[in-house]
Write a protein that holds these residues in place. Structure first.
Motif, short mmCIF file in Angstrom:
data_model
loop_
_atom_site.label_atom_id
_atom_site.label_comp_id
_atom_site.label_asym_id
_atom_site.label_seq_id
_atom_site.Cartn_x
_atom_site.Cartn_y
_atom_site.Cartn_z
N SER A 357 0.85 -1.18 0.00
CA SER A 357 0.00 0.00 0.00
C SER A 357 0.89 1.23 0.00
N ILE A 358 0.69 2.12 -0.97
CA ILE A 358 1.48 3.35 -1.08
C ILE A 358 0.79 4.44 -0.27
N GLN A 359 1.53 5.01 0.71
CA GLN A 359 0.99 6.06 1.57
C GLN A 359 1.32 7.43 0.97
N ALA A 360 0.35 8.33 0.99
CA ALA A 360 0.49 9.60 0.27
C ALA A 360 1.56 10.52 0.86
N CYS A 361 1.57 10.77 2.16
CA CYS A 361 2.46 11.70 2.82
C CYS A 361 2.20 13.15 2.36
N SER A 362 2.97 14.08 2.89
CA SER A 362 2.65 15.51 2.77
C SER A 362 2.66 16.02 1.33
N ALA A 363 3.65 15.61 0.53
CA ALA A 363 3.79 16.18 -0.82
C ALA A 363 2.60 15.86 -1.71
N LEU A 364 2.04 14.65 -1.58
CA LEU A 364 0.89 14.29 -2.40
C LEU A 364 -0.41 14.86 -1.84
N LEU A 365 -0.50 15.00 -0.51
CA LEU A 365 -1.68 15.65 0.05
C LEU A 365 -1.75 17.11 -0.36
N ALA A 366 -0.60 17.72 -0.62
CA ALA A 366 -0.54 19.13 -1.03
C ALA A 366 -0.67 19.30 -2.54
N LYS A 367 -1.18 18.30 -3.21
CA LYS A 367 -1.28 18.34 -4.68
C LYS A 367 -2.06 19.56 -5.14
N GLY A 368 -1.44 20.34 -6.02
CA GLY A 368 -2.08 21.54 -6.53
C GLY A 368 -2.00 22.72 -5.59
N GLY A 369 -1.22 22.58 -4.50
CA GLY A 369 -1.15 23.66 -3.52
C GLY A 369 0.26 23.91 -3.04
N ILE A 370 0.41 24.03 -1.72
CA ILE A 370 1.69 24.36 -1.10
C ILE A 370 2.05 23.30 -0.08
N CYS A 371 3.30 22.83 -0.12
CA CYS A 371 3.83 21.93 0.89
C CYS A 371 4.90 22.72 1.67
N PHE A 372 4.56 23.11 2.87
CA PHE A 372 5.46 23.89 3.72
C PHE A 372 6.21 22.91 4.63
N ILE A 373 7.51 22.76 4.39
CA ILE A 373 8.27 21.73 5.10
C ILE A 373 9.05 22.28 6.29
N GLY A 374 8.79 23.54 6.67
CA GLY A 374 9.42 24.08 7.87
C GLY A 374 10.90 24.35 7.68
N ASP A 375 11.65 24.15 8.77
CA ASP A 375 13.08 24.41 8.76
C ASP A 375 13.80 23.37 7.91
N LEU A 376 14.51 23.84 6.90
CA LEU A 376 15.19 22.92 5.98
C LEU A 376 16.24 22.08 6.70
N LEU A 377 16.92 22.67 7.66
CA LEU A 377 18.01 21.98 8.34
C LEU A 377 17.52 20.96 9.36
N SER A 378 16.21 20.88 9.58
CA SER A 378 15.66 19.88 10.49
C SER A 378 15.52 18.52 9.82
N HIS A 379 15.76 18.47 8.50
CA HIS A 379 15.63 17.22 7.75
C HIS A 379 17.01 16.60 7.52
N LYS A 380 17.05 15.27 7.53
CA LYS A 380 18.32 14.56 7.38
C LYS A 380 18.82 14.63 5.94
N LYS A 381 20.08 14.28 5.77
CA LYS A 381 20.75 14.43 4.48
C LYS A 381 20.06 13.64 3.38
N ASP A 382 19.66 12.39 3.67
CA ASP A 382 19.04 11.58 2.63
C ASP A 382 17.69 12.16 2.20
N LYS A 383 16.95 12.77 3.14
CA LYS A 383 15.68 13.41 2.80
C LYS A 383 15.91 14.65 1.94
N LEU A 384 16.98 15.38 2.22
CA LEU A 384 17.29 16.57 1.43
C LEU A 384 17.72 16.20 0.02
N GLU A 385 18.44 15.10 -0.11
CA GLU A 385 18.84 14.63 -1.44
C GLU A 385 17.62 14.22 -2.25
N LEU A 386 16.66 13.57 -1.59
CA LEU A 386 15.42 13.21 -2.27
C LEU A 386 14.63 14.45 -2.65
#
Length: 643
Positions: A357-386
């Motif tokens: 089962s593929i889970q949507a998560c924030s980016a797909l829930l924000a389809k056609g709108g805005i995905c506000f991900i907060g502080d960029l440096l709060s995310h780990k390196k692999d997430k930033l690369e993605l």
């Protein structure tokens, strides 16, 4: 046979004949008859309009709406008689071999036919048709099942099996729980519900989309748990619900500023978000936010324009509040929780099928709108690369290992990411502090802790340096007023231009279809070519990203939309160029086309005189742009005012 039952069968035949359903049924029978494959069950889909049938016979109409299983048996009997009378299928032996699926085109527009999990009481035992809406938050892989018995079928070659898919949805109202700031937002619990897509409906839904559908609710038991599910009968993609009006105050402001192409958007930015920051502060950031908002798109388009914002500030609290407030101005403004995944993930289906089962998560829930991900440096390196990969390609790939989820082969599902991303970084944490060093390029911002490619992937890099110049007393005063009375509107302008007015303005503006004028197009290309030339060296090549031209076009169109016009002018391009050049300077240092950090808002806009001074200043910038293009963009002819 009972007289009432006989009458309903007669009405069913009359309706099929009048609606064209009988001819479609005959054509379907011909396909079965011509097929060399043997069938145990013959499945027919019959589209019906319950209102039309109710006009012919109220009893049959009521049967379809409230006892669809019995209604299907009536049509099954009629179809069997038609097949035998007209010799449509030679192989058919018994009436039980016919599987009739009734598909209502719509239901009566009455509250009793609307199923909402946000309201009580709920009726799951009536086994009748309901209409409902929801947003897809998870989607399973397609599996085989036996049509008649409706159990899992492990034999892939079974001729009596079809495809089934389980989809998780939430009520559209539940999206407000994923937003940050919201006036009078109640506390509630989010409950998803499961829908079953069978046969031809499999793969008819996409993650993140909102659908209106007709189906029959039921309860299924998994171990000791009872789960509400809906057998979907028909699906319709929900069209965006927009407004075609703007407030009278904005109309009046538009008429007052009609003498200049720049004044209306300048005033919009100046007074914007006065509930969060004082009017006249953070103007460049607020204008960029508004431009990003009007570039959002409710429709499912592959070629939409996105405007991603990366903000560098020494006051992250103010930036966080401002972006939070702004994201809530669109229906799909999602505040991403730092503990969750931004992009889709895979897990085992919770209904016990063992499938993925593929889970949507924030980016797909924000389809056609805005995905506000907060502080960029709060995310780990692999997430930033993605994140960098998604910003560059606007897609993400979900890997499904076959061995883990009961499949013979591994799968890769490519999902489009149709949203704009907002984020901010703390200036003090992202660098040693912004100090001009001898070996530092003029105007370049030191963001050594962030990968250069990730910075380039954002459309605009914005440096909020209000607090670094001088402590703004209006901001401190604003914070004190909000602390004393959070509900009170601190400024008269907040009462004249409310949050709702901006919501309506954004909906109106983003639905405008704008086109580039030939003059605007030449100006964009002229600046792009000249800028590539001055920002290219023999070692590193061009410093302009491959998406630079697209960003310039997007910014120009966004300013046109925000100005409530449909034709992009050179004045719109100038604002786009100044914002983009300021972003380039922060990333790579200044070029010969030297743009001041506050080029778009060089003065405090407090009266008619300061607006006039800004117009004069922007006209000087326009002349400098023409000179820059003429000098460094050979082969590009841009018409000057003298010509």
């Amino acid at each position: 046979m009972r007289p009432d039952l006989l009458k309903m069968k007669e009405i069913a035949l009359i309706y099929l004949d009048r609606s064209g359903g009988l001819q479609k049924f005959v054509d379907d029978c011909k396909q079965y008859n011509d097929s060399k494959q043997s069938y145990a069950v013959y499945r027919f889909i019959i589209s019906i309009n319950p209102s039309d049938i109710a006009e012919l016979d109220a009893a049959l109409g009521n049967q379809i709406l409230h006892k669809p299983m019995k209604a299907a048996q009536i049509f099954q009997s009629v179809c069997f008689i038609a097949i035998k009378t007209l010799s449509l299928i030679e192989q058919l032996q018994t009436e039980a071999q016919i599987n009739i699926v009734l598909k209502p085109t719509h239901l009566p527009p009455l509250p009793s036919y609307v199923l909402s999990l946000c309201e009580f009481p709920l009726d799951y035992i009536s086994q009748r048709f309901y209409m409902s809406e929801g947003i897809v938050i998870a989607m399973g892989t397609v599996t085989k099942y036996t049509q008649g018995a409706r159990f899992l079928c492990s034999e892939e070659t079974c001729p009596f099996s079809e495809d089934k898919q389980l989809v998780e949805m939430i009520d559209a109202k539940a999206l407000s729980a994923f937003q940050g700031y919201s006036n009078n937002k109640p506390h509630f619990r989010i409950q998803s519900f499961t829908v079953f897509l069978r046969d031809e409906l499999s793969n008819k839904m996409k993650i993140g989309n909102r659908y209106r559908f007709i189906g029959i609710p039921a309860c299924i038991q998994n171990c000791s748990q009872f789960t509400v599910c809906i057998e979907v009968n028909s699906i319709q993609l929900c069209s965006p619900e927009g407004t075609s009006c703007i407030s009278e105050n904005f109309k009046y402001l538009l008429s007052l500023t009609s003498s200049s192409c720049w004044r209306f958007t300048a005033m919009l930015a100046t007074i914007f978000a006065s509930q969060v920051v004082p009017p006249g502060t953070y103007n460049t950031l607020k204008l960029s936010i508004l431009l990003s908002l009007v570039q959002t798109c409710d429709r499912d388009r592959e070629t939409a324009d996105y405007l991603d914002l990366l903000i560098v500030t020494s006051d992250t609290l103010i930036a966080d509040r401002l972006l939070n407030y702004s994201a809530c101005l669109v229906a799909r403004g999602i505040r991403h929780p730092a503990s969750n995944d931004i992009f889709p993930t895979v897990s085992k289906d919770k209904h016990g099928t063992g499938t993925a089962s593929i889970q949507a998560c924030s980016a797909l829930l924000a389809k056609g709108g805005i995905c506000f991900i907060g502080d960029l440096l709060s995310h780990k390196k692999d997430k930033l690369e993605l994140l960098q990969s998604v910003l560059e390609s606007r897609t993400t790939t979900v890997f499904i290992p076959g061995k883990k989820y009961g499949e013979d082969v591994d799968q890769q599902v490519i999902l489009p990411i149709q949203t704009s991303f907002w984020t901010f970084v703390d200036e003090d944490l992202s660098s040693k502090k912004y100090v001009q060093m001898d070996n530092t390029l003029i105007g370049k911002l030191d963001l050594s802790s962030i990968a250069a490619n990730l910075i380039d992937a954002f459309g605009l890099l914005i440096h909020c340096n209000e607090l670094s110049c001088q402590p703004p007393l209006p901001l401190f005063d604003h914070i004190m007023k909000k602390a004393i009375d959070p509900e009170e509107a601190p400024y008269t302008i907040s009462q004249q231009f409310r949050t709702q007015d901006y919501e309506e303005l954004i909906v109106f503006a983003k639905n405008l279809h704008v086109e580039l004028s030939s003059e605007a197009e030449r100006l964009i290309h002229g600046y792009y070519l000249a800028s590539r030339r001055v920002r290219t060296d023999s070692i590193h090549g061009s410093k302009l990203s491959t998406s630079a031209l697209k960003i310039l076009v997007s910014l120009s169109k966004a300013h046109t939309k925000l100005s409530l016009r449909k034709k992009v002018r050179e004045e719109d391009v100038l604002i786009a160029v100044l914002l983009f050049e300021s972003s380039l300077t922060l990333k790579h240092g200044a070029s010969v086309f030297c743009v001041a950090p506050n080029a778009v808002f060089p003065f405090d806009l407090i009266d008619e005189n300061t607006l006039q001074q800004r117009d004069v200043y922007l006209m000087q910038c326009y002349q400098q742009l023409l000179q820059f293009i003429a000098t460094y963009g050979p082969g590009t002819h841009v018409t000057t005012s003298e010509e």
